[in-house]
Design an enzyme around this catalytic site. Structure first.
Site, PDB file in Angstrom:
ATOM      1  N   THR A 135      -2.045   5.459   1.290  1.00 20.18           N
ATOM      2  CA  THR A 135      -3.074   4.806   1.560  1.00 20.18           C
ATOM      3  C   THR A 135      -2.992   4.279   3.117  1.00 20.18           C
ATOM      4  O   THR A 135      -2.203   3.357   3.745  1.00 20.18           O
ATOM      5  CB  THR A 135      -3.060   3.225   0.480  1.00 20.18           C
ATOM      6  OG1 THR A 135      -2.734   4.191  -0.803  1.00 20.18           O
ATOM      7  CG2 THR A 135      -4.466   2.809   0.577  1.00 20.18           C
ATOM      8  N   LEU A 158       0.802  -1.188  -0.292  1.00 21.17           N
ATOM      9  CA  LEU A 158      -0.085   0.154  -0.193  1.00 21.17           C
ATOM     10  C   LEU A 158       0.937   1.087   0.038  1.00 21.17           C
ATOM     11  O   LEU A 158       1.961   1.109   0.513  1.00 21.17           O
ATOM     12  CB  LEU A 158      -0.623  -0.001   1.615  1.00 21.17           C
ATOM     13  CG  LEU A 158      -1.554  -1.006   1.753  1.00 21.17           C
ATOM     14  CD1 LEU A 158      -2.624  -1.063   2.573  1.00 21.17           C
ATOM     15  CD2 LEU A 158      -2.882  -0.820   0.226  1.00 21.17           C
ATOM     16  N   ASP A 159       0.631   2.124  -0.630  1.00 15.25           N
ATOM     17  CA  ASP A 159       1.209   3.246  -1.233  1.00 15.25           C
ATOM     18  C   ASP A 159       1.392   3.984   0.740  1.00 15.25           C
ATOM     19  O   ASP A 159       0.502   3.699   0.497  1.00 15.25           O
ATOM     20  CB  ASP A 159       0.691   4.516  -1.979  1.00 15.25           C
ATOM     21  CG  ASP A 159       0.794   3.884  -2.943  1.00 15.25           C
ATOM     22  OD1 ASP A 159       1.933   3.082  -3.379  1.00 15.25           O
ATOM     23  OD2 ASP A 159      -0.510   4.581  -3.910  1.00 15.25           O
ATOM     24  N   ARG A 160       2.562   4.411   0.866  1.00 19.56           N
ATOM     25  CA  ARG A 160       2.694   5.068   2.424  1.00 19.56           C
ATOM     26  C   ARG A 160       1.324   6.652   2.308  1.00 19.56           C
ATOM     27  O   ARG A 160       1.281   6.131   3.657  1.00 19.56           O
ATOM     28  CB  ARG A 160       4.055   6.821   2.065  1.00 19.56           C
ATOM     29  CG  ARG A 160       4.136   7.346   3.310  1.00 19.56           C
ATOM     30  CD  ARG A 160       5.093   8.653   3.377  1.00 19.56           C
ATOM     31  NE  ARG A 160       6.650   8.048   1.985  1.00 19.56           N
ATOM     32  CZ  ARG A 160       7.365   7.741   2.529  1.00 19.56           C
ATOM     33  NH1 ARG A 160       7.617   7.714   4.242  1.00 19.56           N
ATOM     34  NH2 ARG A 160       8.588   7.357   2.004  1.00 19.56           N
ATOM     35  N   HIS A 210       0.419   2.689  -8.045  1.00 20.25           N
ATOM     36  CA  HIS A 210      -0.713   3.960  -8.105  1.00 20.25           C
ATOM     37  C   HIS A 210      -1.013   3.677  -9.040  1.00 20.25           C
ATOM     38  O   HIS A 210      -1.771   4.653  -9.082  1.00 20.25           O
ATOM     39  CB  HIS A 210       0.575   5.171  -8.606  1.00 20.25           C
ATOM     40  CG  HIS A 210       1.265   5.553  -7.335  1.00 20.25           C
ATOM     41  ND1 HIS A 210       1.254   5.583  -5.319  1.00 20.25           N
ATOM     42  CD2 HIS A 210       2.285   6.048  -7.085  1.00 20.25           C
ATOM     43  CE1 HIS A 210       2.042   5.785  -5.398  1.00 20.25           C
ATOM     44  NE2 HIS A 210       3.358   5.953  -6.012  1.00 20.25           N
TER      45      HIS A 210
END
Length: 237
Positions: A107, A103-105, A186
């Protein structure tokens, strides 16, 4: 060999403190003998464990659901940066834990952490296409053009997105539930960006058919019970 309080904690999906309490109450036996020493080591493959008269089945691997907060990275090691493994409670930490997927930072939501590499490979393999569901909050409303494009599959620079599901969760079409079968970098943000829309908040709420436990506050986690593991593998879309 593992400490018996750790074995009980993982097997019964309870906290380490609760496991110690069960032992102190003389409810745990090993090979027919009551255990009172919380530091006792047991062979989970050979020893017979019972708790309150019920057999305890210990699993070699652990599966942890975390409600990932913002600002931490999806990695087992991050150098100077804080990772999802770093913020695990001390009594849940063990060797070889890693996040299954990323998961993105910025998110939040369902992060699966495990030490079962084979299981992680199965659910992350592109050929299995385990669906993952997110809630995306947008800066502007999306319309039918976006819905149709998501459902048909979107072409991004150097990437082709498989058909995705999208539906509005509010009257203004500013909050969308999106289900994808891939995990490209992303991906959801890039899909919306193609239509001039910016994702301002993104939360993963489901992996396969297993939903994020809403009783978990941001940053909290719990063990995933054995009967829940099979739900992650469900690839229905």
């Amino acid at each position: 060999m593992e400490r018996i309080d750790k074995v009980i904690s993982v097997a019964l999906n309870v906290s380490r403190n609760d496991a110690k309490s069960l032992i102190r109450k003389r409810l745990v036996t090993v090979n027919g003998l009551v255990v009172t020493d919380i530091g006792k080591k047991v062979d989970e493959k050979c020893d017979e464990l019972f708790c309150d008269g019920k057999r305890v089945s210990y699993n070699k691997f652990v599966y942890i659901m975390m409600n990932k907060p913002k600002g931490v990275i999806s990695a087992s090691e991050g150098g100077s940066e804080k990772t999802v493994v770093d913020i695990l409670p001390e009594d849940m930490k063990r060797k070889n834990l890693f996040p299954a997927g990323r998961l993105d930072r910025d998110t939040t939501g369902f992060m699966l952490i495990t030490d079962d590499g084979e299981f992680a490979h199965r659910i992350l393999s592109p050929k299995n296409h385990i669906p993952k569901t997110y809630i995306a909050t947008l800066d502007k409303p999306f319309d039918d053009e976006v819905i149709k494009a998501f459902e048909n599959g979107i072409e991004l620079k150097n990437d082709s997105c498989m058909p995705a599901k999208i539906k509005a969760l509010d009257e203004n079409n500013l909050v969308a539930q999106v289900t994808i079968k891939q995990g490209m970098y992303h991906q959801i943000k890039r899909m919306f960006a193609k239509f001039g829309l910016t994702v301002v908040e993104l939360e993963r709420i489901k992996m396969g058919a297993l939903e994020l436990d809403r009783s978990l506050a941001c940053g909290e986690c719990r063990y995933i019970a054995q009967e829940e593991i099979s739900l992650i593998k469900i690839a229905e879309f």
